[in-house]
Design a protein around this motif. Structure first.
Motif, PDB file in Angstrom:
ATOM      1  N   LEU A   1       1.581  -5.455   3.203  1.00  0.00           N
ATOM      2  CA  LEU A   1       0.423  -5.821   4.010  1.00  0.00           C
ATOM      3  C   LEU A   1       0.842  -6.650   5.227  1.00  0.00           C
ATOM      4  CD1 LEU A   1      -2.227  -6.601   1.244  1.00  0.00           C
ATOM      5  CD2 LEU A   1      -1.985  -4.531   2.623  1.00  0.00           C
ATOM      6  N   ASP A   2       1.971  -7.350   5.120  1.00  0.00           N
ATOM      7  CA  ASP A   2       2.496  -8.117   6.248  1.00  0.00           C
ATOM      8  C   ASP A   2       2.934  -7.211   7.392  1.00  0.00           C
ATOM      9  OD1 ASP A   2       2.106 -10.412   4.754  1.00  0.00           O
ATOM     10  OD2 ASP A   2       4.190 -10.512   4.083  1.00  0.00           O
ATOM     11  N   GLU A   3       3.278  -5.956   7.091  1.00  0.00           N
ATOM     12  CA  GLU A   3       3.759  -5.004   8.097  1.00  0.00           C
ATOM     13  C   GLU A   3       2.697  -3.966   8.479  1.00  0.00           C
ATOM     14  OE1 GLU A   3       8.394  -4.950   6.640  1.00  0.00           O
ATOM     15  OE2 GLU A   3       6.972  -3.581   5.700  1.00  0.00           O
ATOM     16  N   PHE A   4       1.497  -4.169   8.003  1.00  0.00           N
ATOM     17  CA  PHE A   4       0.428  -3.186   8.145  1.00  0.00           C
ATOM     18  C   PHE A   4       0.162  -2.795   9.597  1.00  0.00           C
ATOM     19  CE2 PHE A   4      -3.795  -1.387   7.362  1.00  0.00           C
ATOM     20  CZ  PHE A   4      -3.566  -0.726   6.170  1.00  0.00           C
ATOM     21  N   ASN A   5       0.198  -3.749  10.495  1.00  0.00           N
ATOM     22  CA  ASN A   5      -0.104  -3.488  11.902  1.00  0.00           C
ATOM     23  C   ASN A   5       1.131  -3.111  12.715  1.00  0.00           C
ATOM     24  OD1 ASN A   5      -2.912  -3.977  11.682  1.00  0.00           O
ATOM     25  ND2 ASN A   5      -2.478  -6.165  11.614  1.00  0.00           N
TER      26      ASN A   5
ATOM     27  N   ALA B   1      -6.895   0.162  11.284  1.00  0.00           N
ATOM     28  CA  ALA B   1      -7.968  -0.839  11.293  1.00  0.00           C
ATOM     29  C   ALA B   1      -8.996  -0.550  10.208  1.00  0.00           C
ATOM     30  CB  ALA B   1      -8.631  -0.885  12.666  1.00  0.00           C
ATOM     31  N   ALA B   2      -9.351   0.731  10.039  1.00  0.00           N
ATOM     32  CA  ALA B   2     -10.326   1.099   9.002  1.00  0.00           C
ATOM     33  C   ALA B   2      -9.781   0.786   7.611  1.00  0.00           C
ATOM     34  CB  ALA B   2     -10.686   2.581   9.116  1.00  0.00           C
ATOM     35  N   LEU B   3      -8.518   1.098   7.387  1.00  0.00           N
ATOM     36  CA  LEU B   3      -7.912   0.808   6.077  1.00  0.00           C
ATOM     37  C   LEU B   3      -7.807  -0.697   5.849  1.00  0.00           C
ATOM     38  CD1 LEU B   3      -5.132   3.537   6.011  1.00  0.00           C
ATOM     39  CD2 LEU B   3      -7.228   3.481   4.641  1.00  0.00           C
TER      40      LEU B   3
ATOM     41  N   ILE C   1       2.101   7.342  10.009  1.00  0.00           N
ATOM     42  CA  ILE C   1       1.811   6.818   8.670  1.00  0.00           C
ATOM     43  C   ILE C   1       0.361   7.081   8.280  1.00  0.00           C
ATOM     44  CG2 ILE C   1       1.797   4.697   7.274  1.00  0.00           C
ATOM     45  CD1 ILE C   1       4.602   5.634   8.282  1.00  0.00           C
ATOM     46  N   SER C   2       0.141   7.366   7.002  1.00  0.00           N
ATOM     47  CA  SER C   2      -1.206   7.513   6.446  1.00  0.00           C
ATOM     48  C   SER C   2      -1.130   7.365   4.935  1.00  0.00           C
ATOM     49  CB  SER C   2      -1.809   8.869   6.816  1.00  0.00           C
ATOM     50  OG  SER C   2      -1.115   9.913   6.172  1.00  0.00           O
ATOM     51  N   PRO C   3      -2.280   7.154   4.296  1.00  0.00           N
ATOM     52  CA  PRO C   3      -2.289   7.219   2.835  1.00  0.00           C
ATOM     53  C   PRO C   3      -2.016   8.667   2.433  1.00  0.00           C
ATOM     54  CG  PRO C   3      -4.407   6.431   3.667  1.00  0.00           C
ATOM     55  CD  PRO C   3      -3.598   6.843   4.834  1.00  0.00           C
ATOM     56  N   PRO C   4      -1.489   8.903   1.249  1.00  0.00           N
ATOM     57  CA  PRO C   4      -1.281  10.292   0.821  1.00  0.00           C
ATOM     58  C   PRO C   4      -2.619  10.997   0.642  1.00  0.00           C
ATOM     59  CG  PRO C   4      -0.814   8.765  -0.971  1.00  0.00           C
ATOM     60  CD  PRO C   4      -1.074   7.939   0.241  1.00  0.00           C
TER      61      PRO C   4
ATOM     62  N   VAL D   1       0.849  -1.184   0.000  1.00  0.00           N
ATOM     63  CA  VAL D   1       0.000   0.000   0.000  1.00  0.00           C
ATOM     64  C   VAL D   1       0.889   1.240   0.000  1.00  0.00           C
ATOM     65  CG1 VAL D   1      -1.775   1.258   1.285  1.00  0.00           C
ATOM     66  CG2 VAL D   1      -1.736  -1.236   1.335  1.00  0.00           C
ATOM     67  N   LEU D   2       0.567   2.202  -0.868  1.00  0.00           N
ATOM     68  CA  LEU D   2       1.301   3.458  -0.893  1.00  0.00           C
ATOM     69  C   LEU D   2       0.918   4.287   0.322  1.00  0.00           C
ATOM     70  CD1 LEU D   2       3.226   5.393  -2.405  1.00  0.00           C
ATOM     71  CD2 LEU D   2       1.187   6.340  -3.522  1.00  0.00           C
ATOM     72  N   VAL D   3       1.915   4.654   1.127  1.00  0.00           N
ATOM     73  CA  VAL D   3       1.695   5.466   2.324  1.00  0.00           C
ATOM     74  C   VAL D   3       2.775   6.539   2.402  1.00  0.00           C
ATOM     75  CG1 VAL D   3       0.558   3.634   3.658  1.00  0.00           C
ATOM     76  CG2 VAL D   3       3.046   3.911   3.799  1.00  0.00           C
ATOM     77  N   ILE D   4       2.509   7.497   3.272  1.00  0.00           N
ATOM     78  CA  ILE D   4       3.518   8.504   3.562  1.00  0.00           C
ATOM     79  C   ILE D   4       3.765   8.500   5.063  1.00  0.00           C
ATOM     80  CG2 ILE D   4       2.982   9.968   1.589  1.00  0.00           C
ATOM     81  CD1 ILE D   4       2.000  11.648   4.509  1.00  0.00           C
TER      82      ILE D   4
END
Length: 157
Positions: A126-130, A141-143, A55-58, A45-48
């Motif tokens: 996605l393996d590092e998402f949490n 959690a919402a994403l 961290i968040s989506p752009p 997932v593209l994040v900044i």
């Protein structure tokens, strides 16, 4: 005061040096106070990472009269240097933030955020998402729920 301006001037000029990109979106415009992109490529997932290390989506604030899709495009470009085309609206958060499914343009290049917009942009597995600290409470959690509700989200591009 003049000394402070002289110290800040190179930073301001560098930040303004990013070329303005015209919005490629065509279609029925949405209007929102802020908007951003959710892009998934090969299970990432593209994040900044903002200047505070979160961290968040752009995405970010829309300009007066600017379509939400154009705000998502512009903010994503400013924060990552990538050209992403906003498509389907996939979520509206309680803040009014509109999140769009975005496709990366094949000639977009590499991540290169504008100075002062973000500490860095990157593709989060996605393996590092949490394992990251999200900018807003409950955002991760919402994403995650959005990603799991999208058929084939981890297979895009």
């Amino acid at each position: 005061m003049i000394r402070a301006l002289c110290l800040l001037l190179p930073l301001l000029l560098a930040a303004c040096g990013a070329q303005e990109q015209s919005c490629p979106f065509e279609g029925k415009a949405d209007y929102a106070p802020s908007a951003g992109c959710l892009a998934v490529v090969h299970g990432k997932v593209l994040v900044i990472e903002n200047l505070g290390g979160k961290i968040s989506p752009p995405g970010g604030k829309a300009l007066p009269g600017e379509a939400a899709q154009c705000a998502a495009f512009r903010e994503t470009y400013e924060e990552t240097g990538l050209h992403l085309m906003p498509g389907e609206l996939i979520a509206v958060f309680d803040t009014g933030f509109h999140l769009y499914h975005c496709e990366i343009h094949t000639g977009s290049g590499t991540i290169d955020p504008a100075l002062l917009e973000a500490r860095r942009g990157f593709w989060l597995s996605l393996d590092e998402f949490n394992d990251v600290e999200w900018r807003f409470p409950g955002q991760g959690a919402a994403l995650w729920d959005i990603l799991n509700a999208s058929p084939g989200a981890d297979q895009q591009q």
